[in-house]
Design an enzyme around this catalytic site. Structure first.
Site, PDB file in Angstrom:
ATOM      1  CE  LYS A   1      15.857  -6.052 -67.922  1.00 59.76           C
ATOM      2  NZ  LYS A   1      14.941  -7.212 -67.959  1.00 59.76           N
TER       3      LYS A   1
ATOM      4  CB  SER B   1      13.126 -10.631 -66.279  1.00 59.25           C
ATOM      5  OG  SER B   1      13.900 -11.716 -66.719  1.00 59.25           O
TER       6      SER B   1
ATOM      7  CB  SER C   1      17.161 -10.128 -66.888  1.00 51.24           C
ATOM      8  OG  SER C   1      15.999  -9.614 -67.520  1.00 51.24           O
TER       9      SER C   1
END
Length: 467
Positions: free
Chosen positions: A80, A179, A155
């Site tokens: 990420k 997330s 996210s």
């Protein structure tokens, strides 16, 4: 052999160790798939093809020299875009940090590299991780592989979409209010939020120092266990990590839940659900009964109002982190995030109440886990919504995307206990549905055992999106 990119980590690891599959072959298969599918899905915001092939070549050289680093040796992964990567841009999905090149890797990235993993690149995230859709105004929306008109969740949406589309064999995300688990649920994969303090967050751009967790997203429970094994442990660079032994997580993967007690906190997790989510979760609970577990209703020990109150702490911490950037370049933020961060801070007594409510949630969840081994609930209220749809509807009720997708995951961040999302069905529109399990602090082995047993008894994880 099937397309190497479609292998699980466990399958690829066995093939690499037996010299039936070369790390460069596996890496090229992932890069080819990224080249074909990522322009449409936008799961990766940065592809480090040259670095990946160099990592893979080094893994092969080590194998020829008799060096085998373990089951992640030669396995292609994505990170990420919150994880610092030395010499590679880490911008947190923002315009504020565009062009930022860290000098050193995040601790978890270092541990993956030392385990022999191959870095494919950086996956998309909601701007600074502040959202549940990964509809990013700076890097573009990530699209759900099961329906590209739908969100992948957030996210860590890029990480979830990359796994669902077989662009990477494993990814790492972060989880402050859900997330990791939300993208796992909406993309039909496995997302594991470890215990607070189990995995170092050093070198990860923060959203909340109190509630941020780092963890894996993968195709299977076994793969998630393998990734967790590589990144778990004490790190003096992260004040929250705890110097407790790291168990053998794969050893916990036995398809047997006989004797386990599973609590179902219906009071806070089943009040408002899409009917198809409810049916899928109830069928999953019945599966656990069939497998020999005891399933009983329990009191969650907290209220919805307490969760809303405690979440104000995240907003306060966000204001602190972003204050210098907002002062220097407020125009670089999206209007949505800027408005969130510029909200008036709570009054001192309200802030104290938020702290008290966070403690009450932690106390309530941990008290519930004294009478049972695990808690089970839906991961999200509904399957994936359409990109740009906000508010969204759940049983005739209009909710923000944050409420619809994070309300059921957030409590376990506030409590700091480990939680996992696993596939438990599909909607009539072919969209994945996730089941969430939570365990006592540092009891990831029991969490993984139960998730693995359910996975072995079902075939949801074997289905692939129609790409």
């Amino acid at each position: 052999m099937t397309d190497p990119a479609s292998l699980t980590i466990a399958e690829a690891a066995r093939a690499i160790q037996r010299r039936e599959l070369a790390p460069t072959e596996l890496t090229r298969a992932c890069l080819d798939r990224i080249a074909r599918l990522n322009p449409r899905l936008n799961a990766f915001v940065l592809v480090t093809a040259e670095r990946a092939l160099a990592d893979a070549a080094r893994a092969e050289e080590e194998l020829r020299a008799g060096i085998y680093r373990g089951p992640l040796h030669g396995i292609p992964v994505g990170l990420k875009d919150l994880y610092d990567t030395a010499g590679i841009e880490t911008a947190a999905g923002s315009a504020v940090l565009r062009g930022r090149i860290p000098e050193r890797d995040a601790a978890a990235a270092t541990m993956l590299r030392e385990a022999g993993a191959v870095l494919l690149g950086k996956t998309n995230t909601h701007e600074f991780a502040w959202g549940t859709t990964t509809n990013n105004p700076h890097t573009g929306p990530t699209r759900n592989p099961w329906d590209p008109e739908r969100i992948p969740g957030g996210s860590s949406g890029g990480s979830g979409a990359a796994i669902a589309a077989r662009l990477a064999l494993g990814t790492l995300g972060t989880d402050t209010g859900g997330s990791i688990r939300i993208p796992a649920a909406l993309c039909g994969c496995v997302g594991l939020k470890p215990t607070f303090g189990r995995v170092s967050r050093a070198g990860i751009i923060p959203m909340s120092w109190q509630f941020d967790h780092a963890g894996p997203i993968a195709r299977t429970v076994e793969d998630a266990a393998m990734l967790l094994q590589a990144i778990a442990g004490y790190d003096p660079d992260d004040f929250a990590t705890v110097p407790v032994p790291v168990p053998d997580y794969r050893a916990a993967l036995v398809p047997d839940v006989r004797g386990l007690r599973i609590g179902v906190p219906r009071d806070q997790f089943f009040g408002l659900l899409d009917p198809e989510v409810l049916v899928a979760v109830e069928e999953a609970l019945e599966c656990f009964r069939t497998l020999g577990a005891t399933v009983e209703d329990v009191d969650s020990g907290f209220t919805r109002e307490q969760v809303i109150s405690a979440w104000r702490l995240v907003n306060v911490e966000g204001r602190l982190y972003h204050a210098p950037y907002l002062e220097q370049q407020p125009e670089a933020y999206s209007e949505e995030l800027r408005n969130i961060l510029l909200q008036p801070p709570p009054e001192p007594l309200d802030l104290a109440a938020a702290y008290l409510d966070s403690y009450r949630i932690k106390e309530g969840v941990r008290r519930a886990l004294q009478s049972v081994d695990l808690l089970a609930a839906p991961t999200t209220m509904r399957p994936a919504s359409r990109i740009g749809e906000d508010p969204v509807e759940v049983e005739g009720v209009q909710l923000s995307t944050g409420a619809a997708f994070a309300s059921l995951t957030m409590p376990f961040n506030l409590a700091g206990v480990p939680a996992i999302s696993i596939p438990c069905g599909f909607s009539s529109e072919g969209l994945p549905i996730g089941l969430q399990l939570a365990a006592r602090p540092f009891d990831e082995p029991t969490l993984l055992r139960a998730a693995f047993a359910y996975e072995c008894a079902t075939d949801w994880h074997r289905r692939e999106p129609p790409l």
